[in-house]
Motif scaffolding. Sequence first.
Motif, PDB file in Angstrom:
ATOM      1  N   GLY A 223      -4.848  45.167   4.823  1.00 13.18           N
ATOM      2  CA  GLY A 223      -5.305  44.875   6.173  1.00 13.18           C
ATOM      3  C   GLY A 223      -5.038  43.432   6.578  1.00 13.18           C
ATOM      4  O   GLY A 223      -4.683  43.154   7.724  1.00 13.18           O
ATOM      5  N   TRP A 224      -5.211  42.509   5.604  1.00  9.40           N
ATOM      6  CA  TRP A 224      -4.969  41.091   5.883  1.00  9.40           C
ATOM      7  C   TRP A 224      -3.521  40.830   6.269  1.00  9.40           C
ATOM      8  O   TRP A 224      -3.235  40.010   7.146  1.00  9.40           O
ATOM      9  CB  TRP A 224      -5.356  40.256   4.664  1.00  9.40           C
ATOM     10  CG  TRP A 224      -5.154  38.787   4.834  1.00  9.40           C
ATOM     11  CD1 TRP A 224      -5.905  37.927   5.579  1.00  9.40           C
ATOM     12  CD2 TRP A 224      -4.120  37.997   4.235  1.00  9.40           C
ATOM     13  NE1 TRP A 224      -5.423  36.647   5.484  1.00  9.40           N
ATOM     14  CE2 TRP A 224      -4.324  36.660   4.662  1.00  9.40           C
ATOM     15  CE3 TRP A 224      -3.070  38.275   3.376  1.00  9.40           C
ATOM     16  CZ2 TRP A 224      -3.488  35.624   4.259  1.00  9.40           C
ATOM     17  CZ3 TRP A 224      -2.244  37.246   2.972  1.00  9.40           C
ATOM     18  CH2 TRP A 224      -2.451  35.933   3.419  1.00  9.40           C
ATOM     19  N   VAL A 225      -2.603  41.549   5.637  1.00  7.54           N
ATOM     20  CA  VAL A 225      -1.182  41.398   5.976  1.00  7.54           C
ATOM     21  C   VAL A 225      -0.949  41.740   7.448  1.00  7.54           C
ATOM     22  O   VAL A 225      -0.295  40.995   8.191  1.00  7.54           O
ATOM     23  CB  VAL A 225      -0.313  42.285   5.062  1.00  7.54           C
ATOM     24  CG1 VAL A 225       1.129  42.333   5.582  1.00  7.54           C
ATOM     25  CG2 VAL A 225      -0.338  41.766   3.623  1.00  7.54           C
ATOM     26  N   PHE A 226      -1.516  42.846   7.884  1.00  2.80           N
ATOM     27  CA  PHE A 226      -1.295  43.283   9.262  1.00  2.80           C
ATOM     28  C   PHE A 226      -2.045  42.415  10.269  1.00  2.80           C
ATOM     29  O   PHE A 226      -1.495  42.062  11.320  1.00  2.80           O
ATOM     30  CB  PHE A 226      -1.700  44.754   9.413  1.00  2.80           C
ATOM     31  CG  PHE A 226      -0.670  45.720   8.916  1.00  2.80           C
ATOM     32  CD1 PHE A 226       0.319  46.199   9.764  1.00  2.80           C
ATOM     33  CD2 PHE A 226      -0.671  46.148   7.598  1.00  2.80           C
ATOM     34  CE1 PHE A 226       1.281  47.083   9.317  1.00  2.80           C
ATOM     35  CE2 PHE A 226       0.281  47.042   7.136  1.00  2.80           C
ATOM     36  CZ  PHE A 226       1.270  47.506   7.999  1.00  2.80           C
ATOM     37  N   THR A 227      -3.295  42.081   9.977  1.00  2.00           N
ATOM     38  CA  THR A 227      -4.042  41.249  10.927  1.00  2.00           C
ATOM     39  C   THR A 227      -3.449  39.847  11.010  1.00  2.00           C
ATOM     40  O   THR A 227      -3.492  39.215  12.069  1.00  2.00           O
ATOM     41  CB  THR A 227      -5.526  41.160  10.539  1.00  2.00           C
ATOM     42  OG1 THR A 227      -5.655  40.680   9.190  1.00  2.00           O
ATOM     43  CG2 THR A 227      -6.200  42.526  10.654  1.00  2.00           C
TER      44      THR A 227
END
Length: 334
Positions: free
Chosen positions: A276-280
């Motif tokens: 999720g951190w990659v996308f956000t």
Amino acid sequence: MHTGSHYRLKEFLRWTRHSIFFLFVIALIPTFFYEIAGWKWLGIPWVPIALIGTAAAFIAGFKNNATYDRMWEARKIWGAIINSSRTWGIMVKDYIKDNDPETEKEIHRKLIYRHIAWLTALRFQLRVPKEWENIHTRKYNREYRKRYPVPEWETDLAEELKPYLSESDRQYILGKKNRATQLIALQSRYLKELNQNGGLDTLCLVEMENVLNDFYVFQGQGERIKNFPYPRQFASINLFFIRLLVLMLPFGMLNEFDKLGDHWVWLTIPFSMVVGWVFTSLEQVGESTENPFEGSANDIPMAALSRTIEIDLRDMLDEEDLPPAIQPINNILM
């Protein structure tokens, strides 16, 4: 503009820490109920999440490419302003003549200083906040901005113009809505007077008017980027897709980690956080690049570029008391 080799990981994590906390919470809740309360029905198949992830990755890549193009176009505009400003300087020095050396020197100084005033007015206009910009509306941007000053917000335009304009010109310009536009108009009017008085050849007048026209073109290009945001429909769909993906990620990982054995399901939390951190972070980086004049750490360093032009032009006037180049603060150059 960041002038270091790269953002430090600690710096980047601090900038994205609100997203990290959010990702932790939305991963913890379904994992807790799945493992502790026995709500096994919370686990969903991975295939629909993978399809949403593919769409989110596509739209995020599209947005980041588009916002990078906006930033790079803004940098090319200011690069062109630098080149044409130097051309303006040599034209003023070589084309405009007067029998009295002191009068000639004063004319040169007036035209060059008025051009520096145009640079000042332009960068102040491009820093005026717009409702779609993110530097003031996003908490993480407001926090990071404390690491560096934005010159156009720390000083007053009226005071900044004092060294470059006569008091009558300054009061006239301050009474106008688009100050940069009217400064170019003053330049053109003054060139016409010089031509009528014999201080500027007609052919040279035409050449210098062409350079003034170039300045209008560059100003208009900058105003186009400033006043027309990255299309809101694309920005919105990118945000919606990524938020939907990060909300669904832990639900798709529950069954996968549960297959590994007892208690392995808790790995859902760190792994869904990482993905999720990659996308956000992709969304946040693209968002911070949308508006290259808004005053963020990734903006075009207009104050530094203007100072570079000022140093070059005043050096052409053989001035000795030149201002120093603007230096980055915490690796951020504005």
